[in-house]
Design an enzyme around this catalytic site. Structure first.
Site, PDB file in Angstrom:
ATOM      1  N   CYS A  84       0.692  -1.497  -0.362  1.00 17.11           N
ATOM      2  CA  CYS A  84       0.006   0.402   0.118  1.00 17.11           C
ATOM      3  C   CYS A  84       0.759   1.573   0.018  1.00 17.11           C
ATOM      4  O   CYS A  84       1.724   1.403   0.469  1.00 17.11           O
ATOM      5  CB  CYS A  84      -0.470   0.168   1.066  1.00 17.11           C
ATOM      6  SG  CYS A  84      -2.005   1.637   1.828  1.00 17.11           S
ATOM      7  N   HIS A 122      -9.146  -3.924  -2.105  1.00 13.92           N
ATOM      8  CA  HIS A 122      -8.117  -3.160  -1.129  1.00 13.92           C
ATOM      9  C   HIS A 122      -8.419  -1.270  -1.617  1.00 13.92           C
ATOM     10  O   HIS A 122      -8.622  -0.914  -0.757  1.00 13.92           O
ATOM     11  CB  HIS A 122      -6.394  -3.287  -1.643  1.00 13.92           C
ATOM     12  CG  HIS A 122      -5.537  -2.478  -1.036  1.00 13.92           C
ATOM     13  ND1 HIS A 122      -4.327  -3.418  -0.247  1.00 13.92           N
ATOM     14  CD2 HIS A 122      -5.471  -1.180  -1.184  1.00 13.92           C
ATOM     15  CE1 HIS A 122      -3.680  -2.241  -0.326  1.00 13.92           C
ATOM     16  NE2 HIS A 122      -4.365  -0.952  -0.445  1.00 13.92           N
ATOM     17  N   GLU A 123      -8.401  -1.045  -2.428  1.00 19.83           N
ATOM     18  CA  GLU A 123      -9.012   0.385  -2.763  1.00 19.83           C
ATOM     19  C   GLU A 123     -10.259   1.183  -2.304  1.00 19.83           C
ATOM     20  O   GLU A 123     -10.859   2.104  -1.670  1.00 19.83           O
ATOM     21  CB  GLU A 123      -8.812   0.634  -4.289  1.00 19.83           C
ATOM     22  CG  GLU A 123      -7.551   0.537  -4.624  1.00 19.83           C
ATOM     23  CD  GLU A 123      -6.539   0.632  -4.563  1.00 19.83           C
ATOM     24  OE1 GLU A 123      -6.697   1.940  -3.153  1.00 19.83           O
ATOM     25  OE2 GLU A 123      -5.443   0.170  -4.312  1.00 19.83           O
ATOM     26  N   HIS A 156      -9.878   1.130   1.772  1.00 14.01           N
ATOM     27  CA  HIS A 156     -10.096   3.077   1.663  1.00 14.01           C
ATOM     28  C   HIS A 156     -11.050   4.191   1.508  1.00 14.01           C
ATOM     29  O   HIS A 156     -11.339   5.121   2.762  1.00 14.01           O
ATOM     30  CB  HIS A 156      -8.709   3.047   0.542  1.00 14.01           C
ATOM     31  CG  HIS A 156      -7.308   2.555   0.629  1.00 14.01           C
ATOM     32  ND1 HIS A 156      -6.792   2.901   1.693  1.00 14.01           N
ATOM     33  CD2 HIS A 156      -6.837   2.123  -0.352  1.00 14.01           C
ATOM     34  CE1 HIS A 156      -5.945   2.118   1.197  1.00 14.01           C
ATOM     35  NE2 HIS A 156      -5.121   2.123   0.541  1.00 14.01           N
TER      36      HIS A 156
HETATM   37 ZN    ZN Z   1      -3.854   1.337   0.391  1.00 15.32          ZN
END
Ligand code: ZN
Length: 180
Positions: A101, A143-144, A147
């Site tokens: 990341c 993953h994004e 966020h």
């Molecule tokens: Zn990340």
């Protein structure tokens, strides 16, 4: 001309907050943000990036996998900007693989993710899109997408023993994937 944006690092409270929807996707700032995120991603050898990582709590992310020094085996694809993305459905099957990341430099972790997902999002031309994603690209999306809700990959790991530095990852996993 796109500008490189500074990337928020773990510890910055913005990475733990929930991002807000974008209501007027064709406004100029959204276009500029998309271009800046893509340029920042390419510059940093990333495969995905989300707006909160550059300090903006909006629901916009970019998935742009391609082989690069940080992810030598990543598949090549045309970059996709996703505004207000949703996870519509997912496979039962969960697979583990290594992630890094931009907001957590120098570390990699083994993270379980759905192998296949269906997502819905608005594209920068204000059209509603649906897409099936699988394997590495589905992983990047998840993953994004995390966020946007203030979650980082560390939160998803089964064990902190499944963590290593970039240097060890590139030496042990990328150079000798069969030993995983
Ligand atoms: Zn990340």
């Amino acid at each position: 001309m796109a500008e490189l944006r500074d990337i928020a690092q773990l510890g910055d409270p913005i990475l733990r907050q929930t991002a807000q929807p974008i209501y007027h996707v064709q406004e100029e700032w959204v276009q500029r943000l998309s271009e800046d995120l893509l340029a920042t991603l390419v510059h940093a050898n990333a495969v995905g990036i989300a707006a909160p990582q550059v300090g903006l709590l909006y629901r916009l992310l970019v998935v742009a996998s391609r082989p690069n020094p940080r992810y030598p085996t990543a598949p090549e694809m045309a970059p996709i900007v996703m505004i207000n993305p949703h996870l519509i459905s997912h496979s039962d099957e969960i697979v583990e693989d290594w992630e890094g990341c931009l907001s957590i430099p120098g570390l990699r972790g083994l993270v379980p993710r759905y192998r296949e997902i269906e997502v819905e999002f608005t594209s920068p031309d204000a059209k509603l899109q649906r897409m099936v994603m699988r394997d590495f690209v589905a992983r990047v999306f998840q993953h994004e997408f995390d966020h946007l809700g203030g979650t980082v990959f560390l939160d998803r790991m089964n064990s902190l023993h499944d963590m290593m530095t970039d240097q060890e990852y590139l030496k042990r996993i990328v150079a000798h994937p069969a030993e995983m």
